[in-house]
Design a protein around this motif. Structure first.
Motif, PDB file in Angstrom:
ATOM      1  N   CYS A 276       0.868  -1.184   0.000  1.00 11.72           N
ATOM      2  CA  CYS A 276       0.000   0.000   0.000  1.00 11.72           C
ATOM      3  C   CYS A 276       0.903   1.232   0.000  1.00 11.72           C
ATOM      4  O   CYS A 276       1.356   1.681   1.062  1.00 11.72           O
ATOM      5  N   ILE A 277       1.190   1.768  -1.164  1.00 10.77           N
ATOM      6  CA  ILE A 277       2.285   2.727  -1.335  1.00 10.77           C
ATOM      7  C   ILE A 277       2.041   4.047  -0.603  1.00 10.77           C
ATOM      8  O   ILE A 277       2.861   4.487   0.210  1.00 10.77           O
ATOM      9  N   SER A 278       0.923   4.707  -0.896  1.00  7.01           N
ATOM     10  CA  SER A 278       0.661   6.012  -0.265  1.00  7.01           C
ATOM     11  C   SER A 278       0.610   5.892   1.250  1.00  7.01           C
ATOM     12  O   SER A 278       1.197   6.700   1.979  1.00  7.01           O
ATOM     13  N   SER A 279      -0.090   4.884   1.727  1.00  3.66           N
ATOM     14  CA  SER A 279      -0.194   4.663   3.168  1.00  3.66           C
ATOM     15  C   SER A 279       1.178   4.500   3.805  1.00  3.66           C
ATOM     16  O   SER A 279       1.459   5.062   4.868  1.00  3.66           O
ATOM     17  N   ASN A 280       2.050   3.719   3.165  1.00  2.08           N
ATOM     18  CA  ASN A 280       3.377   3.478   3.729  1.00  2.08           C
ATOM     19  C   ASN A 280       4.211   4.748   3.838  1.00  2.08           C
ATOM     20  O   ASN A 280       5.003   4.914   4.772  1.00  2.08           O
ATOM     21  N   VAL A 281       4.050   5.646   2.877  1.00  4.11           N
ATOM     22  CA  VAL A 281       4.760   6.922   2.934  1.00  4.11           C
ATOM     23  C   VAL A 281       4.144   7.828   3.990  1.00  4.11           C
ATOM     24  O   VAL A 281       4.844   8.477   4.773  1.00  4.11           O
ATOM     25  N   GLN A 282       2.825   7.859   4.053  1.00  7.70           N
ATOM     26  CA  GLN A 282       2.134   8.732   4.998  1.00  7.70           C
ATOM     27  C   GLN A 282       2.382   8.348   6.457  1.00  7.70           C
ATOM     28  O   GLN A 282       2.476   9.207   7.331  1.00  7.70           O
ATOM     29  N   THR A 283       2.493   7.039   6.727  1.00  9.19           N
ATOM     30  CA  THR A 283       2.739   6.592   8.098  1.00  9.19           C
ATOM     31  C   THR A 283       4.219   6.595   8.451  1.00  9.19           C
ATOM     32  O   THR A 283       4.591   6.264   9.567  1.00  9.19           O
TER      33      THR A 283
END
Length: 341
Positions: A249-256
């Motif tokens: 989950c690309i966006s989630s991984n960057v956001q967290t």
């Protein structure tokens, strides 16, 4: 047809989508006002800031704060049905053909709703959604790490009544640092005995050994995220050897802040090394994303080609918890639509 248009029209699959992280902000606000739940503002654009992270999200803590209102408005079966139905409607507009929705029933039982009412609300919307929206969907029941192992066992015991009726698997999610996967070993062993598929959030927040524990002790068939396998060559080889699909989950991984930036994500390395990576949304509303957005990010930031995207979609079909007959049907649909594009 340009690349963006092709991406939008691609038939899509999502194996890692949390129901409570994918609620329309307008729906959250409407239910909150109806149920007299305090909201910070009634202006929808301002309200969205309390349900979605911004591009400069600073931490996992900030990310998780966006779920507070969602939990409050998902305490009645009628609302859970509506939220599931709306999610499927939104996905149909993006040409999603198959989705595995996951949710934690015990998080929605704080005001008297029963386990059965919560689960059946989702299943009813999913069954009707197949006819209304043309989306095949399955349900994954989440065991929360912070809950007692006994609660996880209850989820398996109660959930087995819905096997073959839309429920396909159980998952383990939550605070990886303080609650290692082996705490919930009994529930997952029981799940395998009953015929549940198993997936586990592991290696998301920097503890790669949890991936091996999830597979060997909890009998996980897939790993949720698995980002940090690359930190340990032995674990990376384990994932390759065991052919463990990764729900990324690309966006989630960057956001967290699981990874620093899109360019730092290991997904392309994994794909190039033959690992069965899949591309997923995680939390559509909280991350303010769609599958098309995730594909575009990977093409722009990691050099993914359309063939790479297609491969991850094929990986998703193969790694899904759909039946063999359903996989064959999905494969035929996807091949036909790819050919047209």
């Amino acid at each position: 047809m340009n690349v963006q248009k092709k991406i939008e029209r691609f038939p899509k699959i999502d194996l890692h989508c949390h129901l409570d992280g994918s609620v329309r902000p307008e729906t959250i606000l409407e239910i909150a006002l109806k149920e007299d739940i305090h909201v910070p503002t009634t202006k929808i654009e301002a309200f969205k800031q309390h349900t979605q992270v911004a591009e400069d999200c600073s931490s996992l803590k900030e990310y998780l704060s966006k779920f507070a209102l969602t939990s409050d408005v998902m305490q009645k079966s009628e609302y859970i049905y509506r939220i599931t139905d709306e999610l499927l409607e939104d996905l149909s507009n993006e040409n999603v053909k198959y989705i595995e929705i996951r949710f934690a029933p015990f998080l929605h039982m704080e005001k008297g709703m029963t386990f059965e009412e919560a689960v059946e609300s989702v299943l009813k919307a999913m069954e009707e959604g197949k006819e209304k929206y043309g989306i095949l969907s399955k349900l994954i029941l989440i065991c929360m790490r912070r809950h007692s192992p006994e609660v996880s066992v209850q989820i398996v015991e109660k959930g087995k009544a819905y096997l073959g009726k839309g429920v396909v698997a159980i998952d383990l999610a939550g605070n990886e640092h303080d609650f290692p996967p082996e705490l919930h070993k009994k529930a997952f062993q029981l799940a395998k005995e009953y015929g549940f598929h198993r997936t586990v959030h592991a290696g998301e927040t920097g503890i790669p050994k949890n991936i091996i524990t999830a597979v060997e002790e909890l009998k996980a068939e897939r790993i949720g995220h698995g980002i940090h396998a690359y930190l340990n060559e032995e674990i990376l080889e384990f994932v390759k050897e065991k052919k463990i699909p990764l729900e990324m989950c690309i966006s989630s991984n960057v956001q967290t802040k699981a990874v620093e930036g899109f360019e730092d994500h290991p997904i392309k390395k994994y794909l190039d090394e033959g690992i069965a990576v899949t591309i997923n949304t995680d939390n559509i509303t909280v991350s303010n994303t769609t599958l098309a957005k995730e594909y575009e990010i990977l093409m722009n930031k990691q050099g993914f080609t359309l063939e790479d995207i297609k491969q991850t979609i094929i990986n998703g079909i193969n790694a899904s918890f759909a039946s063999n007959e359903e996989k064959e049907e999905l494969t035929g649909i996807f091949k036909e639509e790819f050919f047209k594009l």
